[in-house]
Scaffold this motif. Structure first.
Motif, PDB file in Angstrom:
ATOM      1  N   ARG A 150     -36.365  30.843  -0.196  1.00 13.60           N
ATOM      2  CA  ARG A 150     -35.705  32.154  -0.094  1.00 13.60           C
ATOM      3  C   ARG A 150     -34.184  32.001  -0.087  1.00 13.60           C
ATOM      4  N   LEU A 151     -33.679  30.975   0.594  1.00 12.91           N
ATOM      5  CA  LEU A 151     -32.237  30.736   0.601  1.00 12.91           C
ATOM      6  C   LEU A 151     -31.760  30.391  -0.810  1.00 12.91           C
ATOM      7  N   SER A 152     -32.502  29.552  -1.496  1.00 12.97           N
ATOM      8  CA  SER A 152     -32.158  29.189  -2.871  1.00 12.97           C
ATOM      9  C   SER A 152     -32.174  30.424  -3.779  1.00 12.97           C
ATOM     10  N   ASP A 153     -33.181  31.268  -3.634  1.00 13.58           N
ATOM     11  CA  ASP A 153     -33.263  32.497  -4.429  1.00 13.58           C
ATOM     12  C   ASP A 153     -32.062  33.396  -4.137  1.00 13.58           C
ATOM     13  N   PHE A 154     -31.690  33.492  -2.863  1.00 13.36           N
ATOM     14  CA  PHE A 154     -30.550  34.331  -2.490  1.00 13.36           C
ATOM     15  C   PHE A 154     -29.261  33.797  -3.103  1.00 13.36           C
ATOM     16  N   LYS A 155     -29.038  32.487  -2.976  1.00 12.63           N
ATOM     17  CA  LYS A 155     -27.836  31.884  -3.559  1.00 12.63           C
ATOM     18  C   LYS A 155     -27.804  32.083  -5.075  1.00 12.63           C
ATOM     19  N   ASN A 156     -28.948  31.924  -5.729  1.00  8.46           N
ATOM     20  CA  ASN A 156     -29.017  32.125  -7.180  1.00  8.46           C
ATOM     21  C   ASN A 156     -28.725  33.577  -7.551  1.00  8.46           C
ATOM     22  N   GLY A 157     -29.188  34.517  -6.727  1.00  7.62           N
ATOM     23  CA  GLY A 157     -28.902  35.927  -6.968  1.00  7.62           C
ATOM     24  C   GLY A 157     -27.416  36.228  -6.843  1.00  7.62           C
ATOM     25  N   LEU A 158     -26.769  35.644  -5.835  1.00 10.06           N
ATOM     26  CA  LEU A 158     -25.324  35.818  -5.655  1.00 10.06           C
ATOM     27  C   LEU A 158     -24.571  35.217  -6.837  1.00 10.06           C
ATOM     28  N   GLU A 159     -24.980  34.035  -7.248  1.00 15.33           N
ATOM     29  CA  GLU A 159     -24.332  33.397  -8.395  1.00 15.33           C
ATOM     30  C   GLU A 159     -24.536  34.222  -9.674  1.00 15.33           C
ATOM     31  N   SER A 160     -25.730  34.766  -9.865  1.00 18.63           N
ATOM     32  CA  SER A 160     -25.995  35.600 -11.044  1.00 18.63           C
ATOM     33  C   SER A 160     -25.127  36.852 -11.036  1.00 18.63           C
ATOM     34  N   TYR A 161     -24.974  37.456  -9.856  1.00 21.42           N
ATOM     35  CA  TYR A 161     -24.107  38.633  -9.738  1.00 21.42           C
ATOM     36  C   TYR A 161     -22.690  38.264 -10.154  1.00 21.42           C
ATOM     37  N   CYS A 162     -22.201  37.150  -9.636  1.00 18.78           N
ATOM     38  CA  CYS A 162     -20.835  36.717  -9.948  1.00 18.78           C
ATOM     39  C   CYS A 162     -20.664  36.436 -11.438  1.00 18.78           C
ATOM     40  N   THR A 163     -21.629  35.770 -12.031  1.00 21.06           N
ATOM     41  CA  THR A 163     -21.568  35.469 -13.462  1.00 21.06           C
ATOM     42  C   THR A 163     -21.557  36.763 -14.275  1.00 21.06           C
ATOM     43  N   ARG A 164     -22.427  37.692 -13.919  1.00 24.19           N
ATOM     44  CA  ARG A 164     -22.542  38.965 -14.647  1.00 24.19           C
ATOM     45  C   ARG A 164     -21.233  39.746 -14.620  1.00 24.19           C
ATOM     46  N   TYR A 165     -20.511  39.702 -13.483  1.00 20.33           N
ATOM     47  CA  TYR A 165     -19.303  40.515 -13.339  1.00 20.33           C
ATOM     48  C   TYR A 165     -18.009  39.719 -13.452  1.00 20.33           C
ATOM     49  N   GLY A 166     -18.112  38.455 -13.851  1.00 21.52           N
ATOM     50  CA  GLY A 166     -16.915  37.667 -14.121  1.00 21.52           C
ATOM     51  C   GLY A 166     -16.181  37.149 -12.906  1.00 21.52           C
ATOM     52  N   CYS A 167     -16.884  36.990 -11.795  1.00 20.20           N
ATOM     53  CA  CYS A 167     -16.272  36.413 -10.587  1.00 20.20           C
ATOM     54  C   CYS A 167     -16.478  34.897 -10.605  1.00 20.20           C
ATOM     55  N   THR A 168     -15.474  34.161 -10.179  1.00 22.66           N
ATOM     56  CA  THR A 168     -15.643  32.723 -10.003  1.00 22.66           C
ATOM     57  C   THR A 168     -16.493  32.516  -8.757  1.00 22.66           C
ATOM     58  N   PHE A 169     -17.454  31.585  -8.821  1.00 23.42           N
ATOM     59  CA  PHE A 169     -18.385  31.383  -7.702  1.00 23.42           C
ATOM     60  C   PHE A 169     -18.514  29.905  -7.366  1.00 23.42           C
ATOM     61  N   ALA A 170     -18.575  29.620  -6.073  1.00 26.30           N
ATOM     62  CA  ALA A 170     -18.914  28.284  -5.593  1.00 26.30           C
ATOM     63  C   ALA A 170     -19.629  28.437  -4.256  1.00 26.30           C
ATOM     64  N   SER A 171     -20.579  27.557  -4.018  1.00 24.82           N
ATOM     65  CA  SER A 171     -21.292  27.528  -2.745  1.00 24.82           C
ATOM     66  C   SER A 171     -21.134  26.135  -2.152  1.00 24.82           C
ATOM     67  N   VAL A 172     -20.677  26.079  -0.905  1.00 25.57           N
ATOM     68  CA  VAL A 172     -20.449  24.813  -0.235  1.00 25.57           C
ATOM     69  C   VAL A 172     -20.974  24.908   1.193  1.00 25.57           C
ATOM     70  N   THR A 173     -20.998  23.773   1.874  1.00 26.50           N
ATOM     71  CA  THR A 173     -21.351  23.790   3.294  1.00 26.50           C
ATOM     72  C   THR A 173     -20.089  23.617   4.129  1.00 26.50           C
ATOM     73  N   ASN A 174     -20.262  23.828   5.413  1.00 33.36           N
ATOM     74  CA  ASN A 174     -19.133  23.680   6.332  1.00 33.36           C
ATOM     75  C   ASN A 174     -18.703  22.220   6.485  1.00 33.36           C
ATOM     76  N   GLN A 175     -19.380  21.320   5.828  1.00 30.42           N
ATOM     77  CA  GLN A 175     -18.988  19.905   5.870  1.00 30.42           C
ATOM     78  C   GLN A 175     -17.919  19.589   4.824  1.00 30.42           C
ATOM     79  N   THR A 176     -17.658  20.521   3.919  1.00 32.10           N
ATOM     80  CA  THR A 176     -16.646  20.332   2.882  1.00 32.10           C
ATOM     81  C   THR A 176     -15.300  20.789   3.429  1.00 32.10           C
ATOM     82  N   PRO A 177     -14.293  19.924   3.465  1.00 29.81           N
ATOM     83  CA  PRO A 177     -12.977  20.352   3.962  1.00 29.81           C
ATOM     84  C   PRO A 177     -12.433  21.512   3.123  1.00 29.81           C
TER      85      PRO A 177
END
Length: 155
Positions: A112-139
């Motif tokens: 479900r988390l993967s599906d949600f992230k993919n949905g957010l990424e698809s929304y961003c791609t569709r509307y021309g937003c730059t998208f990245a997903s990271v964890t809090n371990q990334t500075p």
């Protein structure tokens, strides 16, 4: 803030923040877009685990901003180290729930988390937003500097 010279000030300010309480992402974005008369690149930092993110991002797009959507999840949200009987406490509102986590339930959660992230990424791609997903371990500085280099703003 605008311009490269503001980056260190922004990093210091972000480092001083303490996350607490619930947030209405769409309302926050709407308020920002109404207070900011000149559109430009805007970096939206959130876990986006809410149903209002499309309204917020649509507001930015309608006002001619260029949204950079940066989803930041806790490493334990991405790879929960949980099994067995647990008491989960919502960090935003304090709601408590007793649950039993099995391997099957954990796999369903991760799907479900993967599906949600993919949905957010698809929304961003569709509307021309730059998208990245990271964890809090990334500075944070690494994320922003990588993006600025990608855009050619710095070398």
């Amino acid at each position: 803030k605008r311009g490269k010279q503001s980056a260190h000030e922004i990093f210091r300010w972000l480092d001083s923040l303490t996350a607490e309480g619930e947030t209405d992402l769409a309302a926050g974005i709407r308020d920002f877009s109404l207070r900011t008369p000149q559109p430009g690149v805007v970096i939206v930092l959130s876990d986006f685990l809410c149903t209002t993110y499309p309204q917020g991002l649509t507001t930015l797009l309608a006002r001619k901003f260029e949204p950079v959507v940066l989803q930041i999840l806790d490493q334990d949200e991405v790879q929960p180290p949980l099994l067995g009987d647990l008491l989960l406490i919502d960090s935003e509102n304090g709601t408590k729930r007793e649950v039993t986590i099995t391997q099957t339930l954990l796999r369903k959660y991760q799907q479900r988390l993967s599906d949600f992230k993919n949905g957010l990424e698809s929304y961003c791609t569709r509307y021309g937003c730059t998208f990245a997903s990271v964890t809090n371990q990334t500075p944070f500085e690494d994320i922003i500097l990588f993006y600025l280099r990608l855009q050619g703003a710095i070398r």
